[in-house]
Every structure is written in C-alpha cells, then in structure tokens.
Design an enzyme around this catalytic site. Structure first.
Site, mmCIF file in Angstrom:
data_model
loop_
_atom_site.group_PDB
_atom_site.id
_atom_site.type_symbol
_atom_site.label_atom_id
_atom_site.label_comp_id
_atom_site.label_asym_id
_atom_site.label_seq_id
_atom_site.Cartn_x
_atom_site.Cartn_y
_atom_site.Cartn_z
ATOM 1 C CG ASP A 19 3.839 45.925 46.924
ATOM 2 O OD1 ASP A 19 3.979 47.113 46.582
ATOM 3 O OD2 ASP A 19 3.852 45.563 48.115
ATOM 4 C CG HIS A 45 1.683 49.429 53.341
ATOM 5 N ND1 HIS A 45 1.724 50.000 52.093
ATOM 6 C CD2 HIS A 45 1.157 50.360 54.155
ATOM 7 C CE1 HIS A 45 1.259 51.232 52.155
ATOM 8 N NE2 HIS A 45 0.911 51.473 53.403
ATOM 9 C CG ASP A 101 0.079 46.745 49.476
ATOM 10 O OD1 ASP A 101 -1.049 46.745 50.017
ATOM 11 O OD2 ASP A 101 1.052 47.355 49.949
#
Length: 236
Positions: A7, A153, A158
């Site tokens: 990610d 986030h 993630d």
C-alpha cells in the site's frame, strides 16, 4: 509462493499532476501465511500535500521534512519486493506512482512490472461482488476483518488489513492458516484431506439495512426484466 501485500500514501490523487509518494508499506506472505516481515518507510516528497490527502492520511508536511527521499530507499524497497507477486488494492494507482518515482531516478531501474507480477484485489472483488461497494473498509465489513484501528489511512495498517482481506477472499484456493488444515495442492488437482476445524466457523447474518438494500436491488432488476420478474426473484 512469495507475495508482498503493498500500500502507498501520496500527496494527491493524480500522478500526472506531479503528486508524489509519502509512504510505502509492505507485508510478506509465503505460501499464504504472514511471515512477520514487513517494509515501511515515510518519504519526503519535496512538495506540499493536498488538503484532501492530508485529511485522509493524517500526515502533515512538517512530519516529512526529515524523512528520506525515494532515491535514498529505492534499493532496500526493490530488494524487498523483487520477484514477488504484489497484492494491491486498485493496483494501477500504486503502480503508477511507483513507476513515476523510478522514472525520476533515470538510473535504469525500469518499471515495477520488470520485477514483479501484480494481483489487483479491487478487480478480484468487483468480479466476486458485482454491484457492491468494494473499498477496503467495505470488504473488511463483508468478510469479518476487524478494521477498528483504521481511524485514518496508514500504509502499514492498510497493508495488514488487505492481507487479511485477500486471504479471506481466496480461502477456498488453498490452506488458510487460521481456518482449516489438510488441503494439499497439486499441479492438476486439489486433494483435500479430512477437514479439521480449529475454531467454530463464524456465521455472518445480513443486517436489516443490508436486507433492505438487497430487496431494492432485486426491485431494480425486476424493472429491467422483460416479464417484470428477474431470474434472481424467480430463483428466490
């Protein structure tokens, strides 16, 4: 098989507008099991973060001022992913930013596709759950993956959540570490030994809201059917 779940976080949404990476995070899977190895780094992007990206990630410009630049970490990053299958949600986004950073180096590093194959879990989810929301949060809810830590986030959180989601989505393709044991894969067939349950399977029931949206979806399909009743309604 070695896989790396990856990610990234960025200064904005459009790589063509000169936006840059601010975080790369990876976790390693070998034979569908988390190994505990991971790679994570923040990056100084040499530009400001868009307000929208800042609100999503919680990363401030000042925090990145003393962080390394991509050129400083590229060798370690490429060594971690080299030869693996990358598992990425909406892969074109992350790969686009990574390839742009590699191109800026002008050192013959090439592209990510020169080193790795890529599996896009967003494309996989859209095929498995057509017409439904397939964001990472939506998939966590659908598959029973605990995402309570995801207030903002963050790349490593993630990546860890995506690893759990990927394993849950593909658990029928081989042995899943926390669920069943005894599945043996062969090149042309899968031979399954007697199943031993380690824990009682979790039964997920549709909520009232999900049942309502299901009925609304069937109503819409009925309207588009020639006889006023979709095949899904007749099967029900």
């Amino acid at each position: 098989m070695r896989q790396v779940v990856l990610d990234t976080e960025t200064t904005g949404l459009e790589v063509r507008q000169g936006h840059r990476l601010v975080e790369i995070a990876c976790v390693e899977l070998i034979e569908r099991r988390l190994t505990g190895r991971h790679y994570q780094t923040y990056l100084n992007p040499d530009r400001a973060i868009d307000e929208g990206a800042r609100l999503v990630t919680g990363i401030e410009d000042e925090f990145l001022l003393d962080k390394p630049r991509f050129a400083d970490v590229v060798d370690d990053f490429l060594a971690f992913i080299d030869g693996a299958e990358l598992v990425i949600h909406n892969a074109s986004f992350d790969i686009g930013f990574l390839d742009a950073e590699l191109a800026r180096l002008d050192n013959g590093a090439g592209r990510i596709s020169d080193r790795c194959t890529v599996l896009d879990t967003l494309a996989m989810a859209r095929e498995r759950y057509p017409g439904q929301r397939n964001s990472l949060d939506a998939l966590c809810k659908r598959l029973g993956v605990d995402n309570s830590r995801r207030d903002l986030h963050g790349g490593l959180i993630d990546a860890q959540l995506l690893a759990d989601v990927y394993l849950a989505m593909t658990t029928g393709q081989g042995a899943f570490e926390l669920g069943f044991e005894g599945a043996v894969e062969q090149r042309d067939a899968v031979v399954v030994a007697p199943v031993v349950l380690r824990v009682r399977p979790r039964v997920l029931h549709a909520s009232a809201d999900e049942l309502l949206r299901h009925e609304q979806r069937l109503d819409a399909l009925d309207k588009s059917s020639a006889d006023g009743q979709s095949v899904w309604r007749r099967q029900g």
